[in-house]
Design an enzyme around this catalytic site. Structure first.
Site, PDB file in Angstrom:
ATOM      1  N   SER A   1       0.724  -1.138   0.053  1.00  0.00           N
ATOM      2  CA  SER A   1      -0.003   0.052   0.152  1.00  0.00           C
ATOM      3  C   SER A   1       0.793   1.170   0.308  1.00  0.00           C
ATOM      4  O   SER A   1       1.816   1.398   0.435  1.00  0.00           O
ATOM      5  CB  SER A   1      -0.789   0.076   1.304  1.00  0.00           C
ATOM      6  OG  SER A   1      -1.234   1.236   1.640  1.00  0.00           O
TER       7      SER A   1
ATOM      8  N   GLU B   1       0.223   3.527   1.727  1.00  0.00           N
ATOM      9  CA  GLU B   1       0.218   3.918   2.904  1.00  0.00           C
ATOM     10  C   GLU B   1       1.604   3.929   3.822  1.00  0.00           C
ATOM     11  O   GLU B   1       1.860   4.310   4.637  1.00  0.00           O
ATOM     12  CB  GLU B   1      -0.938   3.449   3.793  1.00  0.00           C
ATOM     13  CG  GLU B   1      -1.233   3.816   5.290  1.00  0.00           C
ATOM     14  CD  GLU B   1      -1.734   5.143   5.484  1.00  0.00           C
ATOM     15  OE1 GLU B   1      -2.020   5.623   4.363  1.00  0.00           O
ATOM     16  OE2 GLU B   1      -1.823   5.738   6.686  1.00  0.00           O
TER      17      GLU B   1
ATOM     18  N   TYR C   1      -1.712   0.326  10.581  1.00  0.00           N
ATOM     19  CA  TYR C   1      -2.073  -0.097   9.478  1.00  0.00           C
ATOM     20  C   TYR C   1      -0.598  -0.022   8.426  1.00  0.00           C
ATOM     21  O   TYR C   1      -0.345  -1.287   7.828  1.00  0.00           O
ATOM     22  CB  TYR C   1      -3.158   0.246   8.666  1.00  0.00           C
ATOM     23  CG  TYR C   1      -3.416   0.148   7.315  1.00  0.00           C
ATOM     24  CD1 TYR C   1      -3.980  -1.145   7.072  1.00  0.00           C
ATOM     25  CD2 TYR C   1      -2.935   0.605   6.236  1.00  0.00           C
ATOM     26  CE1 TYR C   1      -4.337  -1.363   5.546  1.00  0.00           C
ATOM     27  CE2 TYR C   1      -3.093   0.393   4.924  1.00  0.00           C
ATOM     28  CZ  TYR C   1      -3.839  -0.685   4.628  1.00  0.00           C
ATOM     29  OH  TYR C   1      -3.697  -1.261   3.253  1.00  0.00           O
TER      30      TYR C   1
HETATM   31  N1  GDD Z   1     -12.218   7.482   6.198  1.00  0.00           N
HETATM   32  C1  GDD Z   1     -12.254   8.966   6.566  1.00  0.00           C
HETATM   33  N2  GDD Z   1     -13.547   9.406   6.933  1.00  0.00           N
HETATM   34  N3  GDD Z   1     -11.182   9.667   6.000  1.00  0.00           N
HETATM   35  C2  GDD Z   1     -11.343  10.841   6.171  1.00  0.00           C
HETATM   36  C3  GDD Z   1     -12.259  11.731   6.576  1.00  0.00           C
HETATM   37  C4  GDD Z   1     -13.562  10.850   7.215  1.00  0.00           C
HETATM   38  O1  GDD Z   1     -14.576  11.501   7.527  1.00  0.00           O
HETATM   39  N4  GDD Z   1     -12.270  12.911   6.540  1.00  0.00           N
HETATM   40  C5  GDD Z   1     -11.061  13.394   6.242  1.00  0.00           C
HETATM   41  N5  GDD Z   1     -10.514  12.121   5.813  1.00  0.00           N
HETATM   42  C6  GDD Z   1      -8.948  11.798   5.199  1.00  0.00           C
HETATM   43  C7  GDD Z   1      -8.160  11.038   5.880  1.00  0.00           C
HETATM   44  O2  GDD Z   1      -7.712  11.448   7.233  1.00  0.00           O
HETATM   45  C8  GDD Z   1      -7.229  10.730   4.882  1.00  0.00           C
HETATM   46  O3  GDD Z   1      -6.194  11.439   4.940  1.00  0.00           O
HETATM   47  C9  GDD Z   1      -7.993  10.750   3.553  1.00  0.00           C
HETATM   48  O4  GDD Z   1      -9.169  11.302   4.013  1.00  0.00           O
HETATM   49  C10 GDD Z   1      -8.175   9.233   3.215  1.00  0.00           C
HETATM   50  O5  GDD Z   1      -8.812   8.539   4.103  1.00  0.00           O
HETATM   51  P1  GDD Z   1      -9.390   7.135   3.583  1.00  0.00           P
HETATM   52  O6  GDD Z   1     -10.386   6.995   2.645  1.00  0.00           O
HETATM   53  O7  GDD Z   1     -10.041   6.355   4.888  1.00  0.00           O
HETATM   54  O8  GDD Z   1      -8.216   6.035   2.963  1.00  0.00           O
HETATM   55  P2  GDD Z   1      -6.595   6.096   3.426  1.00  0.00           P
HETATM   56  O9  GDD Z   1      -5.931   6.693   2.607  1.00  0.00           O
HETATM   57  O10 GDD Z   1      -6.566   6.391   4.892  1.00  0.00           O
HETATM   58  O11 GDD Z   1      -6.345   4.634   3.137  1.00  0.00           O
HETATM   59  C11 GDD Z   1      -6.833   3.914   1.740  1.00  0.00           C
HETATM   60  O12 GDD Z   1      -5.868   4.031   0.846  1.00  0.00           O
HETATM   61  C12 GDD Z   1      -4.617   2.925   1.071  1.00  0.00           C
HETATM   62  C13 GDD Z   1      -3.798   3.319   0.095  1.00  0.00           C
HETATM   63  O13 GDD Z   1      -3.058   4.574   0.351  1.00  0.00           O
HETATM   64  C14 GDD Z   1      -7.121   2.343   2.433  1.00  0.00           C
HETATM   65  O14 GDD Z   1      -7.895   1.732   1.147  1.00  0.00           O
HETATM   66  C15 GDD Z   1      -5.939   1.618   2.580  1.00  0.00           C
HETATM   67  O15 GDD Z   1      -6.433   0.351   2.876  1.00  0.00           O
HETATM   68  C16 GDD Z   1      -5.075   1.703   1.584  1.00  0.00           C
HETATM   69  O16 GDD Z   1      -3.782   0.965   1.696  1.00  0.00           O
END
Ligand code: GDD
Length: 335
Positions: free
Chosen positions: A127, A129, A151
């Site tokens: 990832s 991440e 994670y």
């Molecule tokens: N989930 C979520 N909910 N994220 C928020 C929110 C909210 O209300 N508000 C802002 N965010 C911001 C998070 O702080 C983060 O910076 C961004 O939105 C994306 O969050 P997510 O959609 O939860 O994804 P992620 O980037 O943390 O992780 C995803 O991508 C990775 C690859 O880079 C997931 O799919 C992981 O499993 C994957 O590995």
């Protein structure tokens, strides 16, 4: 006929990958938790339409014997290890279970392959991440890892395990360093789907507000349907290797919000509330991938870019909320 084994086949990526491999005439096997098998209506909605074409096996990332016996029985030619606790926020709430499940689960699958199907090609869902507090923008295969969440730490360990099984035991093991990838099948806890679902509910008068955290975080968002093709392509190369898969663009959460609300003819400022509860203890501020290695090696290209992705997801949720039948999102529980 080639045999593929997919862990996490009932997730977003697993469902697209299973469809893709079925079209290529693979015999497709999937590992699914017993609790999900017992509640297919709610838990298997992404693969309901292909359940008659795939073979499912009850197994868990926490149980080495279950994974060992599935690998022994299936003797796959290719194994796509996608299953994980994949929600970054949750990994802060329960560090131990995320780290234990994700690291051990990967180790168990790799070990079972080494023991019972050593010729099987192995794909690990690494990832972006892992880059976390990234040392450079954009990030490529040589960018050092600096994970910012339990994670992310678990994915770095999975990456190292995969590379070590390649180097120590000669397993054809690849790491796909996938940047964020979304679709109308995305889970509701991830920010993109949370936004498009809220837009649809607001549009239909089912909700009045959307609470979000950090709108300034930037991500490289692609379409999951494009990314599963890259997983398969990695395993068709002469030699195993690690690849970044991304679109090369970065956009903020705020941009996603504006575009999704705009698509529905709504002014986001009237509905979005910033809620500190959705901020993370440590944030990954900017991810942007350089996928030129995959592009040069096997000519992979992302087809769906940011604007089209936002529109696709928003449109699907608006249709679903209005009760229209949309095959890719039907039976999704509305949260
Ligand atoms: N989930 C979520 N909910 N994220 C928020 C929110 C909210 O209300 N508000 C802002 N965010 C911001 C998070 O702080 C983060 O910076 C961004 O939105 C994306 O969050 P997510 O959609 O939860 O994804 P992620 O980037 O943390 O992780 C995803 O991508 C990775 C690859 O880079 C997931 O799919 C992981 O499993 C994957 O590995």
């Amino acid at each position: 006929m080639k045999r593929a084994l997919i862990t996490g086949i009932d997730g977003q990526d697993g469902s697209y990958l299973a469809e893709f491999l079925l079209e290529k005439d693979y015999e497709v096997h999937g590992v699914i938790r017993r609790v999900a098998l017992e509640d297919p209506e709610h838990q298997l909605w992404r693969i309901k339409h292909i359940l008659g074409k795939i073979k499912v096996h009850a197994g868990s990332l926490e149980s080495y014997p279950s994974l060992f016996s599935i690998v022994e029985k299936v003797k796959p030619d290719e194994c796509y290890h996608l299953a994980a606790q994949s929600f970054v926020s949750y990994s802060f709430e329960d560090e131990f279970s995320t780290i234990n499940t994700n690291i051990n689960g990967t180790h168990y699958v790799l070990s079972a392959i080494k023991e019972r199907a050593p010729k099987c090609k192995f794909y690990f869902a690494a990832s972006s991440e892992m880059f976390g507090h990234a040392k450079e923008v954009p990030q490529n295969e040589d960018t050092p890892f600096h994970p910012r969440s339990p994670y992310g730490i678990s994915k770095v360990a999975g990456f190292d395990l995969t590379r070590n099984y390649r180097e120590a035991y000669g397993i054809f093991a690849c790491n796909g360093i996938l940047f964020n990838h979304e679709s109308p099948r995305r889970g509701f806890e991830f920010v993109t789907r949370k936004i498009t679902n809220a837009v649809a509910e607001i549009k239909h008068g089912l909700s009045k507000e959307l609470r979000l955290g950090n709108l300034d975080a930037k991500r490289d968002w692609g379409f999951a349907g494009d990314y599963v093709k890259a997983m398969w392509m990695m395993l068709q190369q002469d030699k195993p290797d690690d690849y970044v898969i991304a679109t090369g663009e970065t956009h903020s959460v705020g941009e996603f919000v504006e575009l999704a609300f705009g698509y529905a003819g709504l002014d986001w400022k009237k509905f979005v509330i910033i809620d500190k509860n959705f901020y993370r203890p440590a944030e990954v501020n900017i991810l942007q991938g350089d996928y030129s290695k995959a592009q040069n090696k096997f000519r992979w290209e992302p087809v769906v870019k940011f604007k089209k992705l936002v529109e696709m997801m928003t449109e699907a949720d608006i249709k679903r909320a209005s009760g229209k039948n949309n095959p890719s999102t039907c039976n999704v529980p509305v949260k």
